[in-house]
Enzyme design. Structure first.
Site, PDB file in Angstrom:
ATOM      1  N   PHE A 185     -21.551  62.481 -41.005  1.00 31.57           N
ATOM      2  CA  PHE A 185     -21.169  61.676 -39.831  1.00 31.57           C
ATOM      3  C   PHE A 185     -20.297  62.498 -38.871  1.00 31.57           C
ATOM      4  CE2 PHE A 185     -21.509  57.067 -41.749  1.00 31.57           C
ATOM      5  CZ  PHE A 185     -22.864  57.264 -41.942  1.00 31.57           C
TER       6      PHE A 185
ATOM      7  N   ARG B 231     -31.360  60.538 -59.308  1.00 30.28           N
ATOM      8  CA  ARG B 231     -29.929  60.823 -59.447  1.00 30.28           C
ATOM      9  C   ARG B 231     -29.539  61.139 -60.890  1.00 30.28           C
ATOM     10  NH1 ARG B 231     -27.357  58.400 -54.517  1.00 30.28           N
ATOM     11  NH2 ARG B 231     -25.296  58.639 -55.389  1.00 30.28           N
TER      12      ARG B 231
ATOM     13  N   PRO C 152     -26.315  53.583 -55.082  1.00 31.72           N
ATOM     14  CA  PRO C 152     -25.463  52.460 -55.508  1.00 31.72           C
ATOM     15  C   PRO C 152     -25.060  51.566 -54.329  1.00 31.72           C
ATOM     16  CG  PRO C 152     -24.742  54.492 -56.544  1.00 31.72           C
ATOM     17  CD  PRO C 152     -25.760  54.880 -55.508  1.00 31.72           C
TER      18      PRO C 152
ATOM     19  N   ARG D 269     -19.126  50.551 -54.559  1.00 30.32           N
ATOM     20  CA  ARG D 269     -18.336  51.369 -55.480  1.00 30.32           C
ATOM     21  C   ARG D 269     -16.860  51.289 -55.094  1.00 30.32           C
ATOM     22  NH1 ARG D 269     -20.273  57.101 -55.290  1.00 30.32           N
ATOM     23  NH2 ARG D 269     -21.881  56.506 -56.747  1.00 30.32           N
TER      24      ARG D 269
ATOM     25  N   GLN E 271     -23.909  49.085 -47.693  1.00 26.43           N
ATOM     26  CA  GLN E 271     -23.416  49.628 -48.977  1.00 26.43           C
ATOM     27  C   GLN E 271     -21.989  50.136 -48.791  1.00 26.43           C
ATOM     28  OE1 GLN E 271     -25.623  51.141 -46.987  1.00 26.43           O
ATOM     29  NE2 GLN E 271     -25.929  53.294 -47.427  1.00 26.43           N
TER      30      GLN E 271
ATOM     31  N   TYR F 123     -27.741  64.323 -62.305  1.00 29.11           N
ATOM     32  CA  TYR F 123     -26.287  64.364 -62.086  1.00 29.11           C
ATOM     33  C   TYR F 123     -25.590  63.342 -62.981  1.00 29.11           C
ATOM     34  CZ  TYR F 123     -21.865  64.363 -59.427  1.00 29.11           C
ATOM     35  OH  TYR F 123     -20.542  64.449 -59.048  1.00 29.11           O
ATOM     36  N   ASP F 124     -26.052  62.090 -62.919  1.00 31.78           N
ATOM     37  CA  ASP F 124     -25.366  61.008 -63.641  1.00 31.78           C
ATOM     38  C   ASP F 124     -25.411  61.236 -65.155  1.00 31.78           C
ATOM     39  OD1 ASP F 124     -25.650  60.123 -61.060  1.00 31.78           O
ATOM     40  OD2 ASP F 124     -26.414  58.141 -61.566  1.00 31.78           O
ATOM     41  N   GLU F 125     -26.615  61.486 -65.670  1.00 31.15           N
ATOM     42  CA  GLU F 125     -26.753  61.654 -67.122  1.00 31.15           C
ATOM     43  C   GLU F 125     -26.148  62.979 -67.571  1.00 31.15           C
ATOM     44  OE1 GLU F 125     -27.318  59.193 -68.812  1.00 31.15           O
ATOM     45  OE2 GLU F 125     -29.057  58.021 -68.205  1.00 31.15           O
ATOM     46  N   GLY F 126     -26.218  63.995 -66.687  1.00 30.07           N
ATOM     47  CA  GLY F 126     -25.573  65.270 -67.013  1.00 30.07           C
ATOM     48  C   GLY F 126     -24.075  65.070 -67.220  1.00 30.07           C
TER      49      GLY F 126
HETATM   50  P1  NAD Z   1     -18.872  71.442 -54.451  1.00 31.85           P
HETATM   51  O1  NAD Z   1     -20.354  71.508 -54.487  1.00 31.85           O
HETATM   52  O2  NAD Z   1     -18.178  71.789 -53.177  1.00 31.85           O
HETATM   53  O3  NAD Z   1     -18.239  72.341 -55.609  1.00 31.85           O
HETATM   54  C1  NAD Z   1     -18.882  72.620 -56.811  1.00 31.85           C
HETATM   55  C2  NAD Z   1     -18.758  74.105 -57.076  1.00 31.85           C
HETATM   56  O4  NAD Z   1     -19.388  74.409 -58.335  1.00 31.85           O
HETATM   57  C3  NAD Z   1     -19.448  74.959 -56.019  1.00 31.85           C
HETATM   58  O5  NAD Z   1     -18.588  75.987 -55.590  1.00 31.85           O
HETATM   59  C4  NAD Z   1     -20.655  75.512 -56.759  1.00 31.85           C
HETATM   60  O6  NAD Z   1     -21.090  76.754 -56.253  1.00 31.85           O
HETATM   61  C5  NAD Z   1     -20.144  75.599 -58.188  1.00 31.85           C
HETATM   62  N1  NAD Z   1     -21.214  75.610 -59.182  1.00 31.85           N
HETATM   63  C6  NAD Z   1     -22.305  74.807 -59.259  1.00 31.85           C
HETATM   64  N2  NAD Z   1     -23.056  75.123 -60.323  1.00 31.85           N
HETATM   65  C7  NAD Z   1     -22.413  76.149 -60.948  1.00 31.85           C
HETATM   66  C8  NAD Z   1     -22.708  76.934 -62.101  1.00 31.85           C
HETATM   67  N3  NAD Z   1     -23.795  76.699 -62.849  1.00 31.85           N
HETATM   68  N4  NAD Z   1     -21.844  77.916 -62.428  1.00 31.85           N
HETATM   69  C9  NAD Z   1     -20.735  78.170 -61.691  1.00 31.85           C
HETATM   70  N5  NAD Z   1     -20.414  77.462 -60.580  1.00 31.85           N
HETATM   71  C10 NAD Z   1     -21.255  76.476 -60.230  1.00 31.85           C
HETATM   72  O7  NAD Z   1     -18.469  69.971 -54.911  1.00 31.85           O
HETATM   73  P2  NAD Z   1     -17.058  69.259 -55.013  1.00 31.85           P
HETATM   74  O8  NAD Z   1     -17.119  68.050 -54.185  1.00 31.85           O
HETATM   75  O9  NAD Z   1     -15.958  70.213 -54.821  1.00 31.85           O
HETATM   76  O10 NAD Z   1     -17.102  68.772 -56.532  1.00 31.85           O
HETATM   77  C11 NAD Z   1     -16.368  69.440 -57.545  1.00 31.85           C
HETATM   78  C12 NAD Z   1     -16.508  68.671 -58.846  1.00 31.85           C
HETATM   79  O11 NAD Z   1     -15.995  67.344 -58.684  1.00 31.85           O
HETATM   80  C13 NAD Z   1     -17.947  68.533 -59.330  1.00 31.85           C
HETATM   81  O12 NAD Z   1     -17.964  68.682 -60.727  1.00 31.85           O
HETATM   82  C14 NAD Z   1     -18.308  67.126 -58.949  1.00 31.85           C
HETATM   83  O13 NAD Z   1     -19.276  66.593 -59.806  1.00 31.85           O
HETATM   84  C15 NAD Z   1     -16.966  66.409 -59.083  1.00 31.85           C
HETATM   85  N6  NAD Z   1     -16.914  65.207 -58.246  1.00 31.85           N
HETATM   86  C16 NAD Z   1     -16.775  65.314 -56.886  1.00 31.85           C
HETATM   87  C17 NAD Z   1     -16.765  64.158 -56.116  1.00 31.85           C
HETATM   88  C18 NAD Z   1     -16.594  64.207 -54.620  1.00 31.85           C
HETATM   89  O14 NAD Z   1     -16.624  63.161 -53.982  1.00 31.85           O
HETATM   90  N7  NAD Z   1     -16.370  65.338 -54.002  1.00 31.85           N
HETATM   91  C19 NAD Z   1     -16.909  62.911 -56.716  1.00 31.85           C
HETATM   92  C20 NAD Z   1     -17.070  62.855 -58.097  1.00 31.85           C
HETATM   93  C21 NAD Z   1     -17.051  64.006 -58.856  1.00 31.85           C
HETATM   94  N1  UDP Z   2     -25.273  58.005 -46.396  1.00 29.08           N
HETATM   95  C1  UDP Z   2     -25.623  57.625 -45.112  1.00 29.08           C
HETATM   96  N2  UDP Z   2     -25.888  58.601 -44.205  1.00 29.08           N
HETATM   97  C2  UDP Z   2     -25.802  59.923 -44.486  1.00 29.08           C
HETATM   98  C3  UDP Z   2     -25.426  60.314 -45.799  1.00 29.08           C
HETATM   99  C4  UDP Z   2     -25.178  59.333 -46.728  1.00 29.08           C
HETATM  100  O1  UDP Z   2     -25.685  56.425 -44.798  1.00 29.08           O
HETATM  101  O2  UDP Z   2     -26.045  60.738 -43.580  1.00 29.08           O
HETATM  102  C5  UDP Z   2     -24.947  56.958 -47.379  1.00 29.08           C
HETATM  103  C6  UDP Z   2     -25.633  57.105 -48.731  1.00 29.08           C
HETATM  104  O3  UDP Z   2     -26.902  56.483 -48.710  1.00 29.08           O
HETATM  105  C7  UDP Z   2     -24.656  56.410 -49.652  1.00 29.08           C
HETATM  106  C8  UDP Z   2     -23.300  56.675 -49.011  1.00 29.08           C
HETATM  107  O4  UDP Z   2     -23.568  57.040 -47.656  1.00 29.08           O
HETATM  108  O5  UDP Z   2     -24.889  55.028 -49.666  1.00 29.08           O
HETATM  109  C9  UDP Z   2     -22.510  57.789 -49.693  1.00 29.08           C
HETATM  110  O6  UDP Z   2     -23.356  58.910 -49.793  1.00 29.08           O
HETATM  111  P1  UDP Z   2     -22.872  60.336 -50.329  1.00 29.08           P
HETATM  112  O7  UDP Z   2     -24.092  61.188 -50.406  1.00 29.08           O
HETATM  113  O8  UDP Z   2     -21.730  60.810 -49.521  1.00 29.08           O
HETATM  114  O9  UDP Z   2     -22.279  60.045 -51.772  1.00 29.08           O
HETATM  115  P2  UDP Z   2     -22.743  59.172 -53.034  1.00 29.08           P
HETATM  116  O10 UDP Z   2     -23.991  58.408 -52.726  1.00 29.08           O
HETATM  117  O11 UDP Z   2     -22.947  60.168 -54.101  1.00 29.08           O
HETATM  118  O12 UDP Z   2     -21.597  58.258 -53.236  1.00 29.08           O
END
Ligand code: NAD
Ligand code: UDP
Ligand code: UDP
Length: 308
Positions: free
Chosen positions: A186, A137, A269, A272, A204, A140-143
């Site tokens: 789901f 992970r 995790p 959360r 979790q 993503y996390d460190e990025g």
């Molecule tokens: P998503 O994957 O639907 O949207 C991300 C978008 O970024 C996509 O359209 C993808 O094509 C585009 N993308 C990826 N790499 C790219 C690049 N190098 N150049 C240009 N475009 C690029 O995800 P999302 O759920 O809509 O998430 C949007 C943002 O919110 C992300 O930065 C994500 O890390 C952050 N975020 C989302 C959640 C969540 O639960 N949905 C939680 C925490 C943070």
């Molecule tokens: N998860 C699950 N079944 C799935 C997909 C995810 O039980 O089909 C669990 C996963 O292991 C995590 C939680 O649901 O504990 C949330 O996962 P998700 O990938 O949605 O987001 P994140 O882990 O990044 O919070």
């Protein structure tokens, strides 16, 4: 400008900005989305869509940047982990350079993943987190942690108008049906009558925020004064186990799918939940939608998509 504007959250922000009368430049390389999320907006006179990878420089004139570009689902961000880190780090450098040149405000969609597998619960913004720097992970996390560092260094060095939102699990219409996140998985499984896949024992927890609430929070953060930089948690503080989520999805879809357990992925995790005191205070914001209501909307979307 909305980077990642074709994605799940980005398409909702784009739509809201257009509704408010703004001109919107969407920048996306469709790494984890499709054009489908924007088709209903393409006839709007104030939208412009550009296919571009933010890891490469971009010279345009803008006054506000929602920087969302980055794959968010574990299966997408782990598919090409080096590209994920490049997107967060090189992408943020480029967008910060653009913000510096144009004097635009810039908001980063950071994540609760900066807290890793948290040892402080609920998570407050002053918690530094528990992140494995070399696990699956980490890209993503460190990025995102490095992106936050860059945002704050551009602030200290160049006085940029930065806003850092730490987004917690968000769901709603326009998630990709195949992106592997728990809510979409789901619902898609329940609608198809396929087994509901619970990873591990399902104890979790996550705290799920409906996308409309999240967009309200991000826009309120963008509208704050120069002094407000965040980081600010934006999420719904009501916590559920994955078993509870599965049961609610089964109830709302009326599906007879069985629950099947699969191995828990590495570094998943255990729990959360956001502490949103700062968002309440600084933004006057808190989420309104209950999980049940938000899931109904999301189920309706996936039903229509699959023709069920
Ligand atoms: P998503 O994957 O639907 O949207 C991300 C978008 O970024 C996509 O359209 C993808 O094509 C585009 N993308 C990826 N790499 C790219 C690049 N190098 N150049 C240009 N475009 C690029 O995800 P999302 O759920 O809509 O998430 C949007 C943002 O919110 C992300 O930065 C994500 O890390 C952050 N975020 C989302 C959640 C969540 O639960 N949905 C939680 C925490 C943070
Ligand atoms: N998860 C699950 N079944 C799935 C997909 C995810 O039980 O089909 C669990 C996963 O292991 C995590 C939680 O649901 O504990 C949330 O996962 P998700 O990938 O949605 O987001 P994140 O882990 O990044 O919070
Ligand atoms: N950049 C960009 N668009 C701009 C301005 C800058 O993409 O309008 C990129 C450019 O690639 C640069 C990076 O942002 O390398 C960082 O810009 P900054 O001005 O901070 O640094 P420098 O140009 O001095 O490396």
């Amino acid at each position: 400008m909305v980077t990642g504007g074709a994605g799940f959250i980005g398409s909702h922000i784009t739509e809201r900005l257009l509704d408010q009368g703004h001109e919107v430049l969407v920048v996306d390389n469709y790494y984890s989305s499709t054009r489908r999320n924007l088709t209903h907006l393409l006839d709007h006179p104030n939208i412009e869509v550009m296919r571009h990878d933010v890891t490469f420089p971009l010279y345009v004139e803008v006054d506000e940047i929602y920087h969302l570009a980055c794959p968010a689902s574990p299966i997408f961000y782990q598919r090409d982990p080096v590209q994920t880190t490049k997107t967060s780090v090189h992408g943020s450098i480029n967008m910060l350079g653009l913000a510096k040149r144009t004097k635009a405000k810039i908001l980063l969609s950071s994540t609760s993943e900066v807290y890793g597998d948290p040892q402080v619960h609920p998570q407050t913004e002053d918690y530094w987190g528990n992140v494995n720097p070399i696990g699956i992970r980490s890209c993503y996390d460190e990025g995102k942690r490095c992106a936050e560092t860059l945002f704050f260094d551009y602030r200290r060095q160049h006085d940029l108008g930065i806003k850092v939102a730490r987004i917690f699990n968000t769901y709603g219409p326009r998630m990709q049906p195949d992106d592997g996140r728990v809510v979409s998985n789901f619902i898609v499984q329940a609608l198809a009558g396929e087994p509901i896949t619970i990873y591990g024992d399902g104890s979790q927890t996550r705290s799920f925020c409906y996308v409309d609430d999240l967009v309200d929070g991000l826009m309120a953060l963008m509208a704050t004064d120069h002094e407000v930089t965040g980081p600010i948690n934006i999420g719904n503080p009501v916590e559920f186990t994955m078993i509870e989520l599965a049961e609610l999805v089964l109830e709302l879809t009326g599906s007879s799918s069985q629950i099947e357990h699969r191995p828990l992925p590495q570094d998943d995790p255990a729990r959360r939940r956001p502490d949103i005191s700062r968002a309440r205070e600084a933004l006057g914001w808190e989420p309104k939608a209950q999980l049940r209501t938000g899931l109904e909307q999301t189920i309706a979307y996936f039903s229509e998509l699959s023709g069920t």
